[in-house]
Design a protein around this motif. Structure first.
Motif, PDB file in Angstrom:
ATOM      1  N   TYR A   1       0.837  -1.198   0.000  1.00 24.23           N
ATOM      2  CA  TYR A   1       0.000   0.000   0.000  1.00 24.23           C
ATOM      3  C   TYR A   1       0.875   1.253   0.000  1.00 24.23           C
ATOM      4  O   TYR A   1       1.988   1.241   0.531  1.00 24.23           O
ATOM      5  CB  TYR A   1      -0.871   0.053   1.262  1.00 24.23           C
TER       6      TYR A   1
ATOM      7  N   PHE B   1      -5.332   7.113   2.094  1.00 22.19           N
ATOM      8  CA  PHE B   1      -5.013   5.960   1.267  1.00 22.19           C
ATOM      9  C   PHE B   1      -4.834   6.392  -0.194  1.00 22.19           C
ATOM     10  O   PHE B   1      -5.628   7.176  -0.723  1.00 22.19           O
ATOM     11  CB  PHE B   1      -6.137   4.941   1.379  1.00 22.19           C
TER      12      PHE B   1
ATOM     13  N   SER C   1      -3.542   0.251  -3.345  1.00 21.21           N
ATOM     14  CA  SER C   1      -3.099  -1.053  -2.848  1.00 21.21           C
ATOM     15  C   SER C   1      -2.714  -1.930  -4.037  1.00 21.21           C
ATOM     16  O   SER C   1      -3.207  -1.733  -5.164  1.00 21.21           O
ATOM     17  CB  SER C   1      -4.175  -1.734  -2.005  1.00 21.21           C
TER      18      SER C   1
ATOM     19  N   TYR D   1      -1.632  -6.009  -5.210  1.00 24.72           N
ATOM     20  CA  TYR D   1      -1.629  -7.432  -4.858  1.00 24.72           C
ATOM     21  C   TYR D   1      -1.494  -8.249  -6.122  1.00 24.72           C
ATOM     22  O   TYR D   1      -2.105  -7.923  -7.151  1.00 24.72           O
ATOM     23  CB  TYR D   1      -2.927  -7.798  -4.118  1.00 24.72           C
TER      24      TYR D   1
ATOM     25  N   SER E   1      -4.973  -3.231  -6.800  1.00 18.42           N
ATOM     26  CA  SER E   1      -6.235  -3.783  -6.326  1.00 18.42           C
ATOM     27  C   SER E   1      -7.279  -2.707  -6.110  1.00 18.42           C
ATOM     28  O   SER E   1      -8.442  -2.887  -6.424  1.00 18.42           O
ATOM     29  CB  SER E   1      -6.018  -4.527  -5.009  1.00 18.42           C
ATOM     30  N   GLU E   2      -6.835  -1.628  -5.517  1.00 18.19           N
ATOM     31  CA  GLU E   2      -7.770  -0.556  -5.184  1.00 18.19           C
ATOM     32  C   GLU E   2      -7.005   0.761  -5.236  1.00 18.19           C
ATOM     33  O   GLU E   2      -5.815   0.791  -4.910  1.00 18.19           O
ATOM     34  CB  GLU E   2      -8.324  -0.784  -3.767  1.00 18.19           C
TER      35      GLU E   2
END
Lengths: 115, 114
Positions: B33, B45, B48, B50, B55-56
């Motif tokens: 992250y 944030f 992220s 993965y 991912s996000e």
């Protein structure tokens, strides 16, 4: 208020006293984590409490979670001068799928321990 | 105890320049992250990562930002053309496996854009 709002914003207590900080959130969560940040430094992970847990202990730390009230508290017992720092709660959404979720942080509680 | 490391600790750059912030996550972690903290504000944030893909990402993470895991150990954040408002502390974090993911943060890189 936004996800992960702590209160009080600032707390000053005498060394040896207990410090309690609260956190509220708006949406359902998967878990909630507490972090400590010393001035200008990184975030230190303190404790994680899962949505199906109500209380968790780690050393002098006690965290509670009340999902019905969407709130959590962090208690530091027998405070020390070295506990002076900002404390943040952070959560991720129950609905968004787990490990890759970004955390939503609150504004933090600035804790000052007077020697 | 394993920890997340970040380099450099402080980066000063001119507006419009590209910067790359580097992170070495905890070695057996699978989730990575990036977050930022503008002085006096909340930790926010950014993205992220993965399984070698994003991912996000948040709305902050626009086309100026990119992430990469070039060699299986490093995790980088690139800002293509820095703006004054990119000045912040940037934190890398990594997490293990599973649904209840503790995220462990590095010490941060303070980015100053002049």
């Amino acid at each position: 208020s936004q996800q992960g709002e702590e209160d009080p914003q600032a707390l000053s207590i005498q060394e040896g006293e207990n410090a309690t900080m609260n956190c509220s959130y708006k949406t359902s969560i998967n878990n909630l984590q507490w972090y400590r940040q010393n001035s200008g430094r990184g975030l230190v992970h303190l404790i994680l409490i899962r949505s199906n847990e109500r209380e968790k202990h780690s050393g002098r730390l006690r965290v509670t979670l009340d999902t019905s009230k969407k709130s959590s508290s962090l208690l530091i017992t027998a405070s020390r001068a070295a506990d002076t720092a900002s404390y943040f709660c952070a959560s991720n959404s129950f609905y968004s799928g787990g490990g890759a979720d970004g955390l939503t942080f609150g504004k933090g509680t600035h804790l000052i321990i007077q020697p | 105890e394993p920890e997340v490391t970040q380099t450099p600790s402080h980066q000063v750059t001119q507006m419009g320049q590209e910067v790359i912030l580097r992170c070495v996550p905890i070695s057996n972690h699978l989730y990575f992250y990036w977050y930022r903290q503008i002085l006096g504000q909340k930790v926010e944030f950014l993205v992220s990562f993965y399984n070698n893909e994003i991912s996000e990402k948040s709305e902050i993470f626009d086309d100026q930002f990119s992430v990469e895991r070039p060699d299986g150990s490093n995790f980088t954040l690139k800002i293509r053309s820095t703006k004054l408002e990119d000045s912040a502390m940037y934190f890398c974090a990594s997490g293990g496996t599973g649904l209840y993911n503790e995220q462990f943060f590095g010490p941060g890189t303070r980015l100053t854009v002049l």
